[in-house]
Design an enzyme around this catalytic site. Structure first.
Site: not given
Length: 264
Positions: A207, A64-65, A172
């Protein structure tokens, strides 16, 4: 055999985050096809990462970055095993399917979009923890790993949404705008160590993340003269260009890859 015949990344050690699917997986495949000695496939979805790694002869890591300790351990493991990192592509990121549903509801009912008033603190923080904090963690550890070797190339994935903001997506858009600014600031700092940092800012890409976009919103994104949804492979071409020696004089760029939806 010349380097050109071997591929642009012959002998390189590469790290690709978000590489279990979508843009990251396409980049991992292209790096391997173009000669990378090892491609580290990094994703929170470890089983999917293992499938991509098995396909290309790479190494999979479930990370998990947003977790700085996990990212630190990842690079320590890579340096222990390979002794160097030459290329890092940071494609890991998340969106908000709940906000997309609110956008869909508004499109269906004709009512104004109402996301902000319903946006939970936890959602705001998670979007920024992954998209922004995760970029910081990856940039920091990449630079720490690359400096002893005299340089390298890092490509972060931002978004055209940082410029052409979608109504109902403030968290976002703000997270990706911050990714651009962070990457450009770091680029100016670390070029002195031979490390190039650049960013690709995609428009709509076909995607799994995009598949959660309501059809009415997808239709609006495909309207007009612009090219519609890009493929992950098209984005990979832009990213690997920036990561290659072909872009040796490109530093701190934000490359729009949005099919002509807008320019800046």
């Amino acid at each position: 055999m010349t380097v050109a015949q071997q591929g642009r990344f012959a002998g390189k050690v590469a790290v690709v985050t978000g590489a279990a699917s979508g843009i990251g997986a396409a980049v991992a495949r292209q790096l391997a096809a173009e000669g990378a000695r090892r491609v580290h496939v990094v994703d929170l979805a470890q089983e999917a990462a293992q499938r991509v790694a098995a396909e290309i002869g790479g190494a999979a890591h479930g990370v998990d970055v947003a977790d700085p300790d996990a990212v630190r351990s990842l690079f320590a493991e890579i340096m222990t095993g390979d002794g160097r990192v030459d290329v890092v592509v940071h494609a890991a990121g998340i969106d908000d399917p709940v906000a997309k549903e609110h956008i869909y509801e508004a499109a269906e009912t004709g009512e104004p979009v109402d996301v902000l008033s319903r946006l939970e603190d936890s959602t705001w923080r998670r979007i920024h923890a992954v998209n922004l904090d995760g970029t910081f963690h990856i940039l920091r550890e990449s630079v720490r790993a690359m400096r002893p070797g005299g340089g390298g190339a890092i490509v972060t994935v931002g978004s055209s949404a940082a410029f052409d903001t979608l109504v109902g997506y403030p968290h976002y858009a703000s997270s990706k705008a911050a990714v651009h600014a962070l990457s450009q600031s770091v680029a100016k700092e670390v070029i002195h160590f031979g490390i190039r940092v650049n960013t690709v800012a995609p428009g709509p890409v076909d995607t799994a993340m995009a598949a959660r976009t309501p059809e009415s919103v997808r239709t609006r994104m495909n309207e007009g003269a612009a090219i519609g949804y890009a493929t992950a492979e098209q984005l990979s071409e832009s990213i690997t260009y920036l990561a290659s020696d072909q872009a040796s004089n490109v530093v701190g760029a934000v490359l729009l890859s949005n099919g002509g939806r807008f320019t800046v």
